[in-house]
Design an enzyme around this catalytic site. Sequence first.
Site, PDB file in Angstrom:
ATOM      1  N   LYS A  65     -10.988  31.355 -30.319  1.00 16.69           N
ATOM      2  CA  LYS A  65      -9.694  31.078 -30.948  1.00 16.69           C
ATOM      3  C   LYS A  65      -9.892  30.686 -32.412  1.00 16.69           C
ATOM      4  O   LYS A  65     -11.004  30.310 -32.816  1.00 16.69           O
ATOM      5  CB  LYS A  65      -9.010  29.938 -30.187  1.00 16.69           C
ATOM      6  CG  LYS A  65      -9.831  28.669 -30.216  1.00 16.69           C
ATOM      7  CD  LYS A  65      -9.289  27.636 -29.252  1.00 16.69           C
ATOM      8  CE  LYS A  65     -10.086  26.359 -29.397  1.00 16.69           C
ATOM      9  NZ  LYS A  65     -10.235  25.630 -28.153  1.00 16.69           N
ATOM     10  N   ARG A 114      -1.340  17.788 -22.411  1.00 16.14           N
ATOM     11  CA  ARG A 114      -1.016  18.769 -23.428  1.00 16.14           C
ATOM     12  C   ARG A 114      -0.181  19.858 -22.745  1.00 16.14           C
ATOM     13  O   ARG A 114       1.018  19.878 -22.883  1.00 16.14           O
ATOM     14  CB  ARG A 114      -2.315  19.321 -24.050  1.00 16.14           C
ATOM     15  CG  ARG A 114      -2.097  20.047 -25.329  1.00 16.14           C
ATOM     16  CD  ARG A 114      -3.391  20.273 -26.104  1.00 16.14           C
ATOM     17  NE  ARG A 114      -4.350  21.137 -25.406  1.00 16.14           N
ATOM     18  CZ  ARG A 114      -5.517  21.528 -25.942  1.00 16.14           C
ATOM     19  NH1 ARG A 114      -5.863  21.126 -27.157  1.00 16.14           N
ATOM     20  NH2 ARG A 114      -6.342  22.314 -25.277  1.00 16.14           N
ATOM     21  N   MET A 173     -10.209  22.902 -57.992  1.00 14.47           N
ATOM     22  CA  MET A 173      -9.738  23.922 -57.059  1.00 14.47           C
ATOM     23  C   MET A 173     -10.851  24.915 -56.704  1.00 14.47           C
ATOM     24  O   MET A 173     -11.071  25.238 -55.544  1.00 14.47           O
ATOM     25  CB  MET A 173      -8.543  24.677 -57.658  1.00 14.47           C
ATOM     26  CG  MET A 173      -7.884  25.600 -56.662  1.00 14.47           C
ATOM     27  SD  MET A 173      -6.536  26.567 -57.360  1.00 14.47           S
ATOM     28  CE  MET A 173      -5.299  25.336 -57.645  1.00 14.47           C
ATOM     29  N   TYR A 203     -11.804  16.370 -64.059  1.00 11.84           N
ATOM     30  CA  TYR A 203     -10.434  15.876 -64.213  1.00 11.84           C
ATOM     31  C   TYR A 203     -10.385  14.363 -64.082  1.00 11.84           C
ATOM     32  O   TYR A 203     -11.115  13.783 -63.274  1.00 11.84           O
ATOM     33  CB  TYR A 203      -9.541  16.477 -63.116  1.00 11.84           C
ATOM     34  CG  TYR A 203      -9.216  17.938 -63.333  1.00 11.84           C
ATOM     35  CD1 TYR A 203      -8.553  18.355 -64.481  1.00 11.84           C
ATOM     36  CD2 TYR A 203      -9.563  18.886 -62.381  1.00 11.84           C
ATOM     37  CE1 TYR A 203      -8.247  19.692 -64.667  1.00 11.84           C
ATOM     38  CE2 TYR A 203      -9.247  20.218 -62.556  1.00 11.84           C
ATOM     39  CZ  TYR A 203      -8.595  20.616 -63.706  1.00 11.84           C
ATOM     40  OH  TYR A 203      -8.295  21.923 -63.899  1.00 11.84           O
TER      41      TYR A 203
HETATM   42  C1  LIG Z   1     -11.290  25.164 -27.541  1.00 15.79           C
HETATM   43  C2  LIG Z   1     -11.324  25.077 -26.096  1.00 15.79           C
HETATM   44  C3  LIG Z   1     -12.544  24.994 -25.407  1.00 15.79           C
HETATM   45  C4  LIG Z   1     -13.877  24.878 -26.075  1.00 15.79           C
HETATM   46  O1  LIG Z   1     -14.110  23.553 -26.473  1.00 15.79           O
HETATM   47  P1  LIG Z   1     -15.511  23.111 -27.129  1.00 15.79           P
HETATM   48  O2  LIG Z   1     -15.413  21.647 -27.222  1.00 15.79           O
HETATM   49  O3  LIG Z   1     -15.543  23.760 -28.471  1.00 15.79           O
HETATM   50  O4  LIG Z   1     -16.564  23.606 -26.247  1.00 15.79           O
HETATM   51  C5  LIG Z   1     -12.507  25.030 -24.030  1.00 15.79           C
HETATM   52  N1  LIG Z   1     -11.337  25.117 -23.366  1.00 15.79           N
HETATM   53  C6  LIG Z   1     -10.143  25.165 -24.001  1.00 15.79           C
HETATM   54  C7  LIG Z   1      -8.900  25.247 -23.203  1.00 15.79           C
HETATM   55  C8  LIG Z   1     -10.094  25.146 -25.383  1.00 15.79           C
HETATM   56  O5  LIG Z   1      -8.928  25.203 -26.012  1.00 15.79           O
END
Ligand SMILES: *Cc1c(COP(=O)(O)O)cnc(C)c1O
Length: 815
Positions: free
Chosen positions: A483, A582, A758, A709
């Site tokens: 993801k 969640r 930047m 800056y």
């Molecule tokens: C991102 C995610 C993971 C992986 O988590 P890590 O801590 O990076 O191993 C596993 N399961 C779900 C549902 C996630 O969203």
Amino acid sequence: MNYTINQIAKITNAKIIGDKELLIKNIAFDSRTIYSTKNTAFIAINTHKNSGEKFIESAIDKGINIIISENHYSQFEDITWIIVENSVMFLQKLAKFHFENSHIKSVGITGSNGKTILKEWLYQCLWNEFPTVKSPKSYNSQIGLPLSLLQINDSHKLGIFEVGISEPFEMEKQENIFHPQIGLLTHIGTAHLANFKSEEELIDEKIKLFKNSEVIIYNGNNPLVDKKIRELYSSKKLISYGFKDHNQVFYKNSISKNEDIVVQYLDEEISFPVHQRDEATLSNALALITVLKELGVETQKIIEKINALKAVEMRLEAIEGIKDNIIINDSFNLDLDSLKTALQFLNEYNKPKKSLVLTDIIGVNANSKELYEEVSDLVNEQRFDYVFLIGVEIIQFSALFKSKTFTFIDTKELIESKNLNEIKNQIILLKGARKFEIEKLKDILELRKHDTVLEINLNAILHNINYHKSLLRSSTKMMAMVKANAYGLGSYEISEFLQHHHIDYLGVAFVDEGVELRKKGITVPIIVMNPEQHSYEAVIEYNLEPEIYSFRVLELFYEALQKSGYDKKYPVHIKLETGMHRLGFKDHELNQLSNVLANKNLKVQSIFSHLSSSDIPDEREFTLNQLKTFEKNSAYLIEKLGYTPIRHILNSSGITNYTDHQQDMVRIGIGMLGESSDSEIQKQLRSVVSFKTVISQISVVENGESVGYSRRFKAEKPTKIATIPVGYADGIPRLIGNQIGNVGISKTLAPIVGSVCMDMMMINVDHIPNVKEGDTVTIFNAKPSLKEFASYCKTITYEVLTSISPRVKRIYIKD
Ligand SMILES: *Cc1c(COP(=O)(O)O)cnc(C)c1O
């Protein structure tokens, strides 16, 4: 090698079905990287983890007509079979015979670290002294070593092979196949110690390789190694090397001073300049000198060769090019073996069109007609669309190349022809001897020219995945979470690599991420964690598998499914809420859920949940409770469903901290990127990401002058300040300016001074001698590490990675 099938059957006691007289010169074991089918047999290797027999069909599809396997499959026509009792033992038997009947001088390298580097270095120093054969990549296992040995042919005079072990009793088997004349033991470390009772047991095992050696060259810094070798092998010629001066080969002067280095080699002093002064490199250099000396290379030549090593980058890199091309740059040396490796690498990509830039092969003592015939045979089999030949020698043989072929005297002529500018949507392999400087072509073909890059080491990802797998049962499946653009690293590139390495599932957050992967050719099952309601049509069209976390999503998705006319059972994944709060179904909803599911044309492919605190030791009790709730609720649902979907709950730190709860699948994310919250686990992982740039300018800021800056840094004495071209638009948080964060220059930390701009920031390099414009600066990798960098930013590694701006070029390497 070069045997008829009949000869092979005699050597190994195998059975033949088919043509006994066919000749075998190569054995391929990975159907995906077959680059040539001529005189090539495919071996289906069965190990306790995997059976290669499922890939026989794809090898035959590629044009292979000789198969070596434990079972005969009669449905394939016109195939010759070598039927063996045990595929691994077959390879070992054949390799032993082949090695023992060859006439090469041999060097065998073992140790915990440095094997591959030393082998590659030795090869670079020796290949134009003697015809030399070496292990490809780091082929050193029970399977890799035999495959390496089988590459020996009559022309070779020297062989350099790596020998690795990971368990007790393995070295005896390796030594039985391969008994090197010169044995080399690099550093002994804690890698692989896991399977051994003690360091002593590990040493005892490793040095068994030298049972029949004449000379043993070893790192003598470890007193136990020194003692063991002297006791066991007192009658052999022993040469120890290392930093301590009790060794026979050591550094005479201080390695930290910036002067030529002086090596005491037995009674001789050898001095030369060095640029990289880290311990591993310098220790490897001692081993290199000792082996070269032992092979009779003169001192003056050794110095020249060591100097020539400097520019070495031992790897193939794939870079995004202009006009949708992918550029594979391999311009550090060129011989037949490295050409084969590059062709293999090329075959891992499935771009329909491809081109090759190839130069003269220099320094190989061979008849050039025969050499280029062999080269053109290899190249012709790849069916390149265009071939560009560079060099006065190779262009004489251009008629041998069957693709559309263009010839050039030198690289400059090719650049001026502008021929390369025409290429679109292809994979372009640049393969040249170093003197042709074809990396200049890379500069022209490369997409974004930026000194700032995010380098991603794919082999390190594989290592980290395999490490996590080694903790699990072999039947446990693995989903890789890609993801958010694979945590910022590039979801297509990572997914393509993982698909190639047989990952079971991929996980994305949103539908468009999955659609992009499908469009680019990813076929592995993909689960979408958060399918938004307007996107269900795309889920179905692109064969993605949604996470169902509420009745609302279930109904909406089902509606879309019916509209689409899909009439089979659609795979979905049920998320249970177990404490994260969640998404997910709660305890009291399960009964209703099972009733709703019973009336729908859906297949629950998996049931899963997510741990909120698997990396927090203090929350062990909470986590165990989550695990218990999951076990209970999933069991309830399974009973109601009447069939058993895959169950999964562990993320990366779950895998390492709650291995017993692995269920049927685990979901790895940050762990494959080499990060763990546990310092012991961290040592076993390899760092994947390197964020780096180069110094644009260095200036001396005088006493009282200010930097950046708002004048937030004022020099109190003349201070050397470097400017680097990364800033907050690249993902460096502004809050780490003003000496909160550091970057690394030749392994020394340099504080960021003044405000982060930047596109740029300034760093204090006053304490770093010899630093110059154009030098590499590490934002994070080893020093500072990603974790350290995250702590400057007061956040976690995940956020650092996903914050790196898309304008930073991603480069993927395999070492
Ligand atoms: C991102 C995610 C993971 C992986 O988590 P890590 O801590 O990076 O191993 C596993 N399961 C779900 C549902 C996630 O969203």
